[in-house]
Every structure is written in structure tokens, then in C-alpha cells.
Enzyme design. Structure first.
Site, mmCIF file in Angstrom:
data_model
loop_
_atom_site.group_PDB
_atom_site.id
_atom_site.type_symbol
_atom_site.label_atom_id
_atom_site.label_comp_id
_atom_site.label_asym_id
_atom_site.label_seq_id
_atom_site.Cartn_x
_atom_site.Cartn_y
_atom_site.Cartn_z
ATOM 1 C CD GLU A 145 -2.965 1.125 2.163
ATOM 2 O OE1 GLU A 145 -3.521 0.155 2.756
ATOM 3 O OE2 GLU A 145 -3.214 2.434 2.595
ATOM 4 C CG HIS B 293 -0.466 5.259 -1.287
ATOM 5 N ND1 HIS B 293 -1.456 4.456 -2.063
ATOM 6 C CD2 HIS B 293 -0.856 5.401 -0.159
ATOM 7 C CE1 HIS B 293 -2.067 3.869 -1.244
ATOM 8 N NE2 HIS B 293 -1.963 4.507 -0.017
ATOM 9 C CG PHE C 122 -5.115 13.302 3.677
ATOM 10 C CD1 PHE C 122 -6.093 13.307 4.626
ATOM 11 C CD2 PHE C 122 -5.335 13.476 2.306
ATOM 12 C CE1 PHE C 122 -7.252 12.973 4.410
ATOM 13 C CE2 PHE C 122 -6.745 13.133 2.038
ATOM 14 C CZ PHE C 122 -7.717 13.053 3.217
ATOM 15 C CG HIS D 215 -6.426 3.085 -0.500
ATOM 16 N ND1 HIS D 215 -6.794 4.395 -0.442
ATOM 17 C CD2 HIS D 215 -5.386 2.813 0.356
ATOM 18 C CE1 HIS D 215 -5.773 4.944 0.136
ATOM 19 N NE2 HIS D 215 -4.784 4.105 0.644
ATOM 20 C CG ASP E 27 -1.120 3.953 3.915
ATOM 21 O OD1 ASP E 27 -1.232 4.551 2.918
ATOM 22 O OD2 ASP E 27 -2.345 4.142 4.836
HETATM 23 C C1 GRE Z 1 -4.058 6.146 2.722
HETATM 24 O O1 GRE Z 1 -3.301 6.526 1.902
HETATM 25 O O2 GRE Z 1 -4.149 5.365 3.579
HETATM 26 C C2 GRE Z 1 -4.040 7.670 3.684
HETATM 27 C C3 GRE Z 1 -4.341 9.050 2.682
HETATM 28 C C4 GRE Z 1 -4.354 9.905 3.367
HETATM 29 C C5 GRE Z 1 -4.554 10.197 4.726
HETATM 30 C C6 GRE Z 1 -4.151 9.085 5.499
HETATM 31 C C7 GRE Z 1 -3.966 7.997 4.961
HETATM 32 O O3 GRE Z 1 -4.641 8.694 1.319
HETATM 33 O O4 GRE Z 1 -3.667 6.788 5.692
HETATM 34 ZN ZN ZN Z 2 -2.892 4.264 1.801
#
Ligand code: GRE
Ligand code: ZN
Length: 326
Positions: free
Chosen positions: A8, A10, A23, A165, A286
Site C-alpha cells: 500500500e 503510494h 493529509f 483503498h 502506507d
Molecule cells: C492512505 O493512503 O491510506 C491515507 C491517505 C490520506 C491520509 C491518511 C492515509 O490517502 O492513511
Molecule cells: Zn493508503
């Protein structure tokens, strides 16, 4: 532990970067965060090296494509993001694989893009950020509805996993969070949104139609493992509208695969392990919403599992799930 696989993890492209701003923490951190999420070279690879992550399966940030109202624009952004990920895999074939971004606004276009990514670019599956909006802001389309059955047939034919997700719910469905914006977001609302979507899939008969579908959820299952016994217990008394042939827990245990992303806690991990079994759990971080260091320091030392299970959950299960050539 060396040799971990994480999925996970990104990335962003110029078109989707701004969505992550809220975020990233305080505004002072956005520059650093931007560097982290855009970079697919030295910065990320050095952090993976330091934390024992050998391979990362990349995916686009949230909500990205799922929040684009225009169908053609959604297709274009998904294609562009997938191209960027394909380049990263090509540049660093020992360190990256990719999960496709999909324009779910158009189920047929989404299926075509998944086919293209898997068959032509060697992608290992898809990662989709929850429900899709379409045409108007005030819309939220969930993938258990009939118009997605042909899409799922393609996922089933390709036999690749689908990562469901989180994303934030739309304002008109967020009245319960009124006055508490933090509740609507990653601390709580993400899990409510994503777990509800996952339960909709289970309750729609989807897995009776496609017995080989594999769905991944992060954050130790978005709360579902903790609630699973009670769901089945109460469903015996109020099953209204439930369209599965078997108890919901059967579908969840058979079709769902769960990562540790962003939930580095022994008690929650113990519960998830006991409810799902070690062959359904996977390490993930993450990044860059979480620090790879936090994910790895916890996972490498949690007393909930022994070192043999650490290898299974940290690496071997992912090789099987994605049929990785390693
Ligand atoms: C995630 O990709 O899991 C995520 C976000 C934004 C804030 C927190 C988070 O996309 O865990
Ligand atoms: Zn994520």
C-alpha cells in the site's frame, strides 16, 4: 527483517498531488511530503533499503481518479498514472511492481485499462480508492451494484487481486460527522467508509458469482475482523436484503486479504491474526502517509508472531498473492 514486500505504497502525479495536501500534516511539511510521494527513485529506494523493504507495489494516491467527475478525464489521469508507475518498474525492476489506477466511472473502460495494465505492462492487480463519483459532485457509486458485474468478471478472468483503498465520504453522506471534521477522515471515517463498502461486496452475492475474486483491505481490515463474529451473530435475526448464499464471515475469510498498513498495534494485529489466519495477512506501510520506519520497526519486533510467521506475513504470502517472480 530483510526482504519484506509492501503493497500500500503510494505515488502521485502532478494532477493528483494537491489532494494529499490536507493529509500531509502541517503546511510546513507539504514540501517534504510532496518530494516523498512524487519520488520513485533514490529517496524512496534509500528508505526501503533502511527498513528492509525489498519490493514495493506502487499505487496512486487517494481519491485521485475516483473523484474525477468527467469520464474522459478519469480515463486520461488513470492512464497517465499507470504510465508513470510502469516507468518506475522499468527503471527499478528489482524494487517495484505496480497496481493499476482504474477509471471506475466507466466499468467497461476500467476493465479495459486493467486488462491493458496486466497483459501489456505486467501490473499485478488494481488499487481503487473506494466508491466513484460520476458527472456530479454529489454522487457515490459502490461496486456491488449490477453495472459492475462485467467488470468483476474481467478481474476474475485475469485472476489478479483488487485493493479496496479508503477515501473520504461525500458531504451529503457525512452528516453524522457534522462539527467534527477529523472524524470524517483517516482517524475514523476512512475505515467506516471502506469497511461498509467491503461488507456491501460480501452481501451482494458477488463472491457466489466469482469464487476466485481476491479483495485486499489495508489498516488491518478497516475494523471488520473485530466485528466479524457479531455481524454473523446478528445477521441470523436481521438478514434483510442480504443476498449472499453463505454467512458473511465465510466470504470475508475466503476472499479478503489484509495488510498492516497504517495500523501498527499488537492488540489489533493479534485479533486480525486470530480471525483471519496467518496466510491472509501481509506487511505494508502506507508510505508516505506513514513512515516506513514506523511500519518496519513495529513489524520486525512485534511479539505477536514468531520469526517464521514474520517471513510468511512479511514476504512469502505476497509472493503467492501476486504470483511474483522472486
Ligand atoms: C492512505 O493512503 O491510506 C491515507 C491517505 C490520506 C491520509 C491518511 C492515509 O490517502 O492513511
Ligand atoms: Zn493508503
Amino acid at each position: 527483517m530483510k526482504g519484506k514486500i509492501a503493497f500500500e505504497e503510494h505515488m502521485a502525479i502532478e494532477e493528483t498531488l494537491a489532494q494529499t495536501k490536507d493529509f500531509a500534516g502541517d503546511s510546513g511539511r507539504f514540501d517534504e511530503f510532496s518530494n516523498e510521494i512524487l519520488d520513485l527513485d533514490e529517496l524512496r529506494l534509500a528508505t526501503m533499503d533502511r527498513t528492509g523493504i525489498e519490493l514495493a507495489l506502487l499505487s496512486l494516491n487517494a481519491p485521485a481518479v475516483q473523484a474525477i467527475l468527467d469520464r474522459d478525464e478519469a480515463v486520461a489521469v488513470a492512464v497517465k498514472a499507470n504510465k508513470r508507475m510502469a516507468k518506475a518498474v522499468n527503471d527499478h525492476p528489482d524494487r517495484y511492481r505496480a497496481l493499476a489506477a482504474l477509471p471506475m466511472q466507466d466499468p467497461e473502460a476500467a476493465a479495459d485499462e486493467l486488462k491493458r495494465c496486466v497483459n501489456e505492462l505486467g501490473f499485478k492487480g488494481a488499487l481503487v480508492n473506494g466508491f466513484t463519483q460520476r458527472d456530479v459532485e454529489d454522487s457515490a457509486i459502490y461496486y456491488d451494484v449490477a453495472e459492475y458485474r462485467d467488470f468483476w468478471a474481467v478481474v476474475s478472468d485475469l485472476d489478479v487481486p483488487f485493493y479496496l483503498h479508503p477515501r473520504m465520504n461525500i458531504p451529503s453522506q457525512s452528516l453524522i460527522y457534522e462539527g467534527h471534521p477529523w472524524l470524517r477522515s483517516a482517524p475514523w471515517g476512512f475505515a467506516v467508509e471502506t469497511s461498509t463498502h467491503a461488507l456491501r461486496l460480501c452481501g451482494s452475492g458477488l463472491f457466489d458469482d466469482f469464487p476466485n475474486l481476491r479483495i485486499i483491505t489495508g489498516h488491518l481490515g478497516e475494523g471488520i475482523p473485530f466485528g466479524l463474529w457479531r455481524i454473523d451473530a446478528r445477521m441470523r435475526f436481521s438478514p434483510r436484503g442480504y443476498r449472499g448464499k453463505r454467512p458473511l464471515g465465510d466470504y470475508f475469510r475466503e476472499h479478503f486479504h489484509i495488510t498492516t498498513s497504517g495500523n501498527f498495534n499488537d492488540a489489533a494485529f493479534r485479533c486480525t491474526l486470530e480471525m483471519m489466519g496467518a496466510d491472509r495477512l501481509y506487511f505494508s506501510a502506507d508510505y508516505p502517509f506513514e513512515r516506513m520506519e514506523d511500519a518496519a520497526n513495529w513489524f520486525d519486533s512485534t511479539p505477536v508472531i514468531d520469526d517464521e510467521q514474520r517471513q510468511t506475513i512479511g514476504r512469502e504470502n505476497a509472493i503467492k498473492l501476486f504470483d511474483l517472480d522472486m
